[in-house]
Structure formats: structure tokens, C-alpha cells
Design a protein around this motif. Structure first.
Motif, PDB file in Angstrom:
ATOM      1  N   PRO A  22       0.830  -1.209   0.000  1.00 45.96           N
ATOM      2  CA  PRO A  22       0.000   0.000   0.000  1.00 45.96           C
ATOM      3  C   PRO A  22       0.861   1.253   0.000  1.00 45.96           C
ATOM      4  CG  PRO A  22      -0.715  -1.549   1.699  1.00 45.96           C
ATOM      5  CD  PRO A  22       0.614  -2.024   1.204  1.00 45.96           C
ATOM      6  N   LEU A  23       0.465   2.256  -0.781  1.00 48.20           N
ATOM      7  CA  LEU A  23       1.144   3.551  -0.730  1.00 48.20           C
ATOM      8  C   LEU A  23       0.702   4.259   0.546  1.00 48.20           C
ATOM      9  CD1 LEU A  23       1.509   2.743  -3.728  1.00 48.20           C
ATOM     10  CD2 LEU A  23       1.220   5.151  -4.310  1.00 48.20           C
ATOM     11  N   LYS A  24       1.643   4.928   1.191  1.00 47.64           N
ATOM     12  CA  LYS A  24       1.353   5.500   2.511  1.00 47.64           C
ATOM     13  C   LYS A  24       0.286   6.590   2.439  1.00 47.64           C
ATOM     14  CE  LYS A  24       5.770   4.474   4.774  1.00 47.64           C
ATOM     15  NZ  LYS A  24       6.337   3.657   3.690  1.00 47.64           N
ATOM     16  N   ARG A  25       0.445   7.501   1.502  1.00 48.26           N
ATOM     17  CA  ARG A  25      -0.535   8.599   1.365  1.00 48.26           C
ATOM     18  C   ARG A  25      -0.751   8.861  -0.115  1.00 48.26           C
ATOM     19  NH1 ARG A  25       0.872  13.937   4.320  1.00 48.26           N
ATOM     20  NH2 ARG A  25      -1.236  14.388   3.613  1.00 48.26           N
ATOM     21  N   VAL A  26      -2.004   9.001  -0.506  1.00 50.90           N
ATOM     22  CA  VAL A  26      -2.308   9.316  -1.907  1.00 50.90           C
ATOM     23  C   VAL A  26      -3.400  10.377  -1.956  1.00 50.90           C
ATOM     24  CG1 VAL A  26      -1.642   7.072  -2.848  1.00 50.90           C
ATOM     25  CG2 VAL A  26      -3.979   7.420  -2.054  1.00 50.90           C
ATOM     26  N   PRO A  27      -3.385  11.202  -2.995  1.00 47.07           N
ATOM     27  CA  PRO A  27      -4.463  12.182  -3.151  1.00 47.07           C
ATOM     28  C   PRO A  27      -5.696  11.524  -3.767  1.00 47.07           C
ATOM     29  CG  PRO A  27      -2.953  12.348  -4.987  1.00 47.07           C
ATOM     30  CD  PRO A  27      -2.389  11.289  -4.065  1.00 47.07           C
ATOM     31  N   THR A  28      -6.810  12.189  -3.624  1.00 47.43           N
ATOM     32  CA  THR A  28      -8.020  11.779  -4.341  1.00 47.43           C
ATOM     33  C   THR A  28      -8.044  12.519  -5.672  1.00 47.43           C
ATOM     34  OG1 THR A  28      -9.206  11.429  -2.265  1.00 47.43           O
ATOM     35  CG2 THR A  28     -10.536  11.670  -4.247  1.00 47.43           C
ATOM     36  N   LEU A  29      -8.177  11.785  -6.768  1.00 47.51           N
ATOM     37  CA  LEU A  29      -8.152  12.371  -8.103  1.00 47.51           C
ATOM     38  C   LEU A  29      -9.508  12.212  -8.778  1.00 47.51           C
ATOM     39  CD1 LEU A  29      -4.764  10.895  -9.420  1.00 47.51           C
ATOM     40  CD2 LEU A  29      -5.124  13.127  -8.353  1.00 47.51           C
ATOM     41  N   ARG A  30      -9.959  13.258  -9.418  1.00 47.36           N
ATOM     42  CA  ARG A  30     -11.199  13.185 -10.201  1.00 47.36           C
ATOM     43  C   ARG A  30     -10.935  12.470 -11.521  1.00 47.36           C
ATOM     44  NH1 ARG A  30     -13.058  18.824 -11.790  1.00 47.36           N
ATOM     45  NH2 ARG A  30     -14.947  17.771 -12.501  1.00 47.36           N
ATOM     46  N   ILE A  31     -11.866  11.615 -11.904  1.00 47.93           N
ATOM     47  CA  ILE A  31     -11.755  10.969 -13.212  1.00 47.93           C
ATOM     48  C   ILE A  31     -13.125  10.861 -13.859  1.00 47.93           C
ATOM     49  CG2 ILE A  31      -9.753   9.552 -12.570  1.00 47.93           C
ATOM     50  CD1 ILE A  31     -11.854   7.135 -12.613  1.00 47.93           C
ATOM     51  N   LEU A  32     -13.093  10.621 -15.160  1.00 49.95           N
ATOM     52  CA  LEU A  32     -14.265  10.164 -15.893  1.00 49.95           C
ATOM     53  C   LEU A  32     -13.993   8.713 -16.239  1.00 49.95           C
ATOM     54  CD1 LEU A  32     -16.931  11.363 -17.027  1.00 49.95           C
ATOM     55  CD2 LEU A  32     -15.728  11.687 -19.190  1.00 49.95           C
ATOM     56  N   LEU A  33     -14.882   7.837 -15.847  1.00 54.08           N
ATOM     57  CA  LEU A  33     -14.755   6.411 -16.157  1.00 54.08           C
ATOM     58  C   LEU A  33     -15.700   6.093 -17.301  1.00 54.08           C
ATOM     59  CD1 LEU A  33     -13.716   3.512 -15.328  1.00 54.08           C
ATOM     60  CD2 LEU A  33     -15.824   3.358 -13.977  1.00 54.08           C
ATOM     61  N   THR A  34     -15.183   5.437 -18.326  1.00 51.13           N
ATOM     62  CA  THR A  34     -15.993   5.103 -19.502  1.00 51.13           C
ATOM     63  C   THR A  34     -15.967   3.598 -19.724  1.00 51.13           C
ATOM     64  OG1 THR A  34     -15.483   7.217 -20.549  1.00 51.13           O
ATOM     65  CG2 THR A  34     -16.321   5.464 -21.978  1.00 51.13           C
ATOM     66  N   ASN A  35     -17.138   3.009 -19.826  1.00 48.80           N
ATOM     67  CA  ASN A  35     -17.266   1.593 -20.159  1.00 48.80           C
ATOM     68  C   ASN A  35     -17.676   1.494 -21.624  1.00 48.80           C
ATOM     69  OD1 ASN A  35     -17.704  -1.133 -20.314  1.00 48.80           O
ATOM     70  ND2 ASN A  35     -19.291  -1.223 -18.739  1.00 48.80           N
ATOM     71  N   THR A  36     -16.783   0.966 -22.450  1.00 50.06           N
ATOM     72  CA  THR A  36     -17.097   0.849 -23.880  1.00 50.06           C
ATOM     73  C   THR A  36     -18.145  -0.235 -24.142  1.00 50.06           C
ATOM     74  OG1 THR A  36     -15.398  -0.819 -24.365  1.00 50.06           O
ATOM     75  CG2 THR A  36     -14.722   1.512 -24.439  1.00 50.06           C
ATOM     76  N   LYS A  37     -18.377  -1.072 -23.144  1.00 57.66           N
ATOM     77  CA  LYS A  37     -19.325  -2.201 -23.222  1.00 57.66           C
ATOM     78  C   LYS A  37     -18.878  -3.280 -24.213  1.00 57.66           C
ATOM     79  CE  LYS A  37     -23.253   0.826 -22.141  1.00 57.66           C
ATOM     80  NZ  LYS A  37     -24.602   1.263 -22.566  1.00 57.66           N
ATOM     81  N   VAL A  38     -17.626  -3.189 -24.658  1.00 54.87           N
ATOM     82  CA  VAL A  38     -17.092  -4.222 -25.551  1.00 54.87           C
ATOM     83  C   VAL A  38     -16.511  -5.333 -24.689  1.00 54.87           C
ATOM     84  CG1 VAL A  38     -15.342  -4.760 -27.289  1.00 54.87           C
ATOM     85  CG2 VAL A  38     -16.600  -2.610 -27.415  1.00 54.87           C
ATOM     86  N   PRO A  39     -17.056  -6.553 -24.778  1.00 51.34           N
ATOM     87  CA  PRO A  39     -16.516  -7.648 -23.969  1.00 51.34           C
ATOM     88  C   PRO A  39     -15.143  -8.059 -24.464  1.00 51.34           C
ATOM     89  CG  PRO A  39     -18.168  -8.469 -25.504  1.00 51.34           C
ATOM     90  CD  PRO A  39     -18.161  -6.971 -25.640  1.00 51.34           C
ATOM     91  N   ARG A  40     -14.331  -8.590 -23.557  1.00 50.08           N
ATOM     92  CA  ARG A  40     -12.991  -8.999 -23.950  1.00 50.08           C
ATOM     93  C   ARG A  40     -12.581 -10.207 -23.127  1.00 50.08           C
ATOM     94  NH1 ARG A  40     -13.308  -7.905 -19.441  1.00 50.08           N
ATOM     95  NH2 ARG A  40     -12.340  -6.333 -18.140  1.00 50.08           N
ATOM     96  N   SER A  41     -11.654 -10.969 -23.671  1.00 50.47           N
ATOM     97  CA  SER A  41     -11.095 -12.118 -22.962  1.00 50.47           C
ATOM     98  C   SER A  41      -9.732 -11.739 -22.415  1.00 50.47           C
ATOM     99  CB  SER A  41     -10.970 -13.329 -23.896  1.00 50.47           C
ATOM    100  OG  SER A  41     -10.138 -14.317 -23.309  1.00 50.47           O
ATOM    101  N   THR A  42      -9.649 -11.573 -21.099  1.00 46.32           N
ATOM    102  CA  THR A  42      -8.367 -11.241 -20.482  1.00 46.32           C
ATOM    103  C   THR A  42      -7.321 -12.301 -20.816  1.00 46.32           C
ATOM    104  OG1 THR A  42      -9.481 -10.089 -18.676  1.00 46.32           O
ATOM    105  CG2 THR A  42      -7.203 -10.791 -18.288  1.00 46.32           C
ATOM    106  N   LYS A  43      -7.743 -13.559 -20.769  1.00 46.03           N
ATOM    107  CA  LYS A  43      -6.823 -14.660 -21.047  1.00 46.03           C
ATOM    108  C   LYS A  43      -6.225 -14.549 -22.447  1.00 46.03           C
ATOM    109  CE  LYS A  43      -6.638 -19.724 -20.862  1.00 46.03           C
ATOM    110  NZ  LYS A  43      -7.415 -20.958 -20.620  1.00 46.03           N
TER     111      LYS A  43
END
Length: 406
Positions: free
Chosen positions: A233-254
């Protein structure tokens, strides 16, 4: 343990807990080859409400995936034979335990659908904690999540962390930290360690051989470095604003991991330096985050944006990009924003860094443009707290509504 002697003192009140999802900030795929990756808590959360019952029944509701089940305690009592009282949180689920639970839940011959594995994970954690504590509680459990399932955002780990925290607290194995008049509280470091270890066993039920990163982020929050099996774990981290986008395209991690490995074998002199560079990006970012936690500056955001851009290009080079991810990067770049894929790639999700002073109009334009592409978007933040106990009225109105079963 007799069925008639099963109510623990802590279960005289309703418990409400939540745990965050996770995103990989940097280090995707390189981590498979011994490099560092940075995982951070995503403030889209899973919420759990556990209330005591006095009728000897257990109700489990998971509205996100259509699960609504109940059992009598006398039905579960025989299953405790497979869960000895001296069982520890470091011992993985045995094939015999899983076989009995799958048979009991009627999923033994199924393909491992999400609602089936979620049910078996609940039964495993419930019976493990019951055996350890000597309490077989009659409870009403409702779990609801802001996280999409199957998107690589740690939804199953957040579920396991919430279950572990609630059951361990409800059965008195760890304390329940929320005092009178408090709206939010967290467990001690020692108790969080116990919660994390049990949550990892829940993840093993669901995924078989997980890394432990997702449940660690769900438990501790903030950010952590993962390399060669070691979680720091990192000792201290800031909170960062983001935009999260789900492309809804399925994928195989394997399949994506196999593709990177194939390229590495085919072009070692080309690919190995790319992976080394991704490792350097993770380490550079770690240093920036720790510096920002000491006192933010605009200069730090410029570095973070450059690292995002460089890493996205590297991920394209190693073959895990996708046309939909290109569209995310192009649409946000047109508005002066910086994006990269997060997780396995090949579709899935992307994150866009937002500065503290990014105008609402720019965020709204990005959401509009990405939604027109058929993508799902959330404005949220990363680096926030791990598992928390809550006073129900203090939560957002939509969460309260769901947890109250309205």
C-alpha cells in the motif's frame, strides 16, 4: 452448535457497510511479466445492509444480478460439518467444501454463471465465519452495487469485502466501528487485515486463483503497488477526479494476456523495453502521487497527464488497444483531456483524468460525446477510502432507497 442457540449480541442492530471498486492506473499487462502495477480505489461502491431476523431464516438479495434467495437455518446446519471451528482465514476453500455448497445451492452442474458463484461465495463466507464464531445468525442481507459487473472494476472483490466485513462484525469476530452519532467509521488496521484475508477467500471461490489485488484495494482503499505477488500500500495518496468510460465491448483477459506473451516471444528486443518503460511509468506515477499528497500543484497534474498519454501508446504497441478505446481517447483529447484504457484492454473500460479546475461544461461535453458513441460514463474519483461502516441516513438518497428495499 445447536440451531436454537444461534443469535449473537451484535446482530441486534442493522449493519451497513460499503467497499470501493478498483482501477489499474498504470502497469496493465506488464505486471504479468514481473513489472510494477498501480491499483487504486474507485469511488463507485458496493453497499451491504445486514439486519437481524428472529424467525430462523436467512434472506439474500442481490438486485443487480437478480438473486433473491432464502434458507432456514436448519437447512444450513448440516453444512457446518465441512467448516471446522479451528478454521483460519488463511486456509483456501477446499474442493470438498465447494462441491457441497454447489450441490446445496443447485449449481453443481451449471456453467458458473455470476448469480451462481455469488451465491456460493456468500454461503462459503457465511458458514466459515459462523463456524469460527460459534454464531449461526438469522439475517436479512441486501447487497447493491454502483459497479458494473464483468468490466474489470473489482465488483466481485467489493462484494466479498462487504460480506466479510458485515459477517465478521455481525458475529463478533471483529468489532463494528460505527459509534452512536457517527455517520462513517473504519475498522482498526488489525481488523482490516482479518477482513481482507477472508475477502480473499471469497474471491478464491469466485475466481479460483486471484492475485489478491482487488480485495486489498477494496479493504484498504487508496492505492497500492503490486509486483511479483507482493502488495505494497502507498502511505498517502491524493483523491483524483476521473471520468470512467465503459465501452461495453466484452474482452477475454486470457486471450489478451496470451497475445502480449506471443509478441514478447516473437520480438523480445522490441517488446521488453516497452514493458520496462511501463514499469518506469508506474514508479514515476507513484512518486508523483506521494508528492501530491504532501501538497498539490498544477505541475503534478501535467506530469500525470503525460504519463497517461505515454502509457496508452505503449498499451497500443503491445497489442491490447481497441477502436472503441481510440474513440474515447480522441473524443476526450478534443476537449483537452487525457485518457487511457484500464485493465485488460481490448475494449472494456477507460479512465480520463480530470483536474480540480476542469470546468463542468467540459466534463458535460465529454459525457455527451462518449454517450453518443454508445458508451456508459461516470464522473467519480480514485484514491478514496476502503471498506467503511455507515449510518444509513447519511448515504446518498438513491442508495438509501435501494437498501431500504424501496
Amino acid at each position: 452448535m445447536e440451531a436454537g442457540d444461534i443469535q449473537g449480541e451484535m446482530l441486534n442492530k442493522t449493519l451497513v457497510v460499503s467497499a470501493p471498486g478498483k482501477v489499474i492506473l498504470h502497469g496493465e499487462h506488464a505486471v504479468v511479466h514481473g513489472k510494477a502495477a498501480l491499483a487504486v480505489a474507485l469511488n463507485l461502491r458496493t453497499f451491504l445492509r445486514m439486519s437481524p431476523r428472529d424467525d430462523g431464516k436467512i434472506f439474500l438479495q442481490l438486485p443487480n444480478i437478480g438473486v433473491k434467495l432464502w434458507w432456514d437455518l436448519v437447512q444450513l446446519q448440516p453444512l457446518l460439518d465441512a467448516f471446522p471451528a479451528d478454521r483460519t482465514e488463511s486456509k483456501p476453500p477446499s474442493p470438498e467444501q465447494l462441491a457441497r455448497l454447489k450441490e446445496f445451492a443447485g449449481t453443481a452442474d451449471g456453467p458458473g454463471e455470476i448469480h451462481d458463484v455469488a451465491t456460493v461465495a456468500f454461503l462459503y463466507l457465511y458458514l466459515s465465519v459462523a463456524a469460527k464464531s460459534g454464531v449461526l445468525p438469522s439475517v436479512d442481507l441486501l447487497v447493491w452495487s454502483e459497479l458494473p459487473t464483468g468490466a474489470g472494476l473489482g465488483s466481485s472483490a467489493a462484494y466479498s469485502v462487504c460480506l466479510a466485513a458485515a459477517l465478521l462484525s455481525g458475529c463478533g469476530v471483529v468489532g463494528y466501528p460505527l459509534g452512536e452519532g457517527q455517520s462513517l467509521a473504519r475498522w482498526t488496521e488489525e481488523e482490516l487485515d482479518v477482513i481482507n484475508k477472508w475477502a480473499f477467500q471469497g474471491e478464491r471461490v469466485i475466481h479460483g486463483n486471484p492475485s489478491g489485488v482487488d480485495n486489498a484495494v477494496g479493504t484498504w482503499g487508496g492505492a497500492l503497488r503490486y509486483q511479483s505477488g507482493k502488495i505494497t500500500p502507498l502511505k498517502r495518496v491524493p483523491t483524483l477526479r476521473i471520468l470512467l468510460t465503459n465501452t461495453k465491448v466484452p474482452r477475454s483477459t486470457k486471450a489478451l494476456v496470451a497475445g502480449v506473451r506471443e509478441k514478447l516471444l516473437k520480438f523480445p528486443a522490441i517488446m521488453e523495453p516497452v514493458l520496462i518503460s511501463i514499469d518506469a511509468i508506474s514508479r514515476e506515477c507513484e512518486g508523483v502521487l506521494e508528492a501530491m499528497a504532501e501538497g498539490s500543484s498544477q505541475g503534478h497534474y501535467s506530469v500525470l497527464e503525460e504519463l497517461v498519454d505515454i502509457n496508452q501508446h505503449h498499451l497500443d504497441v503491445i497489442g491490447v488497444g481497441h477502436p472503441t478505446l481510440d474513440r474515447v481517447c480522441q473524443a476526450t483529447a478534443a476537449l483537452g483531456l487525457h485518457s487511457k484504457l484500464t485493465g485488460a484492454g481490448g475494449g472494456g473500460c477507460a479512465i480520463t483524468l480530470l483536474r480540480p479546475d476542469t470546468p463542468p461544461s467540459v466534463v458535460e461535453a465529454a459525457v455527451r460525446d462518449l454517450s453518443r458513441c454508445g458508451f456508459a460514463c461516470w464522473e467519480t474519483d480514485i484514491g478514496g477510502p476502503g471498506v467503511c461502516a455507515h449510518a444509513l441516513p447519511s448515504l446518498k438518497a438513491d442508495v438509501v432507497k435501494v437498501l431500504n428495499g424501496v
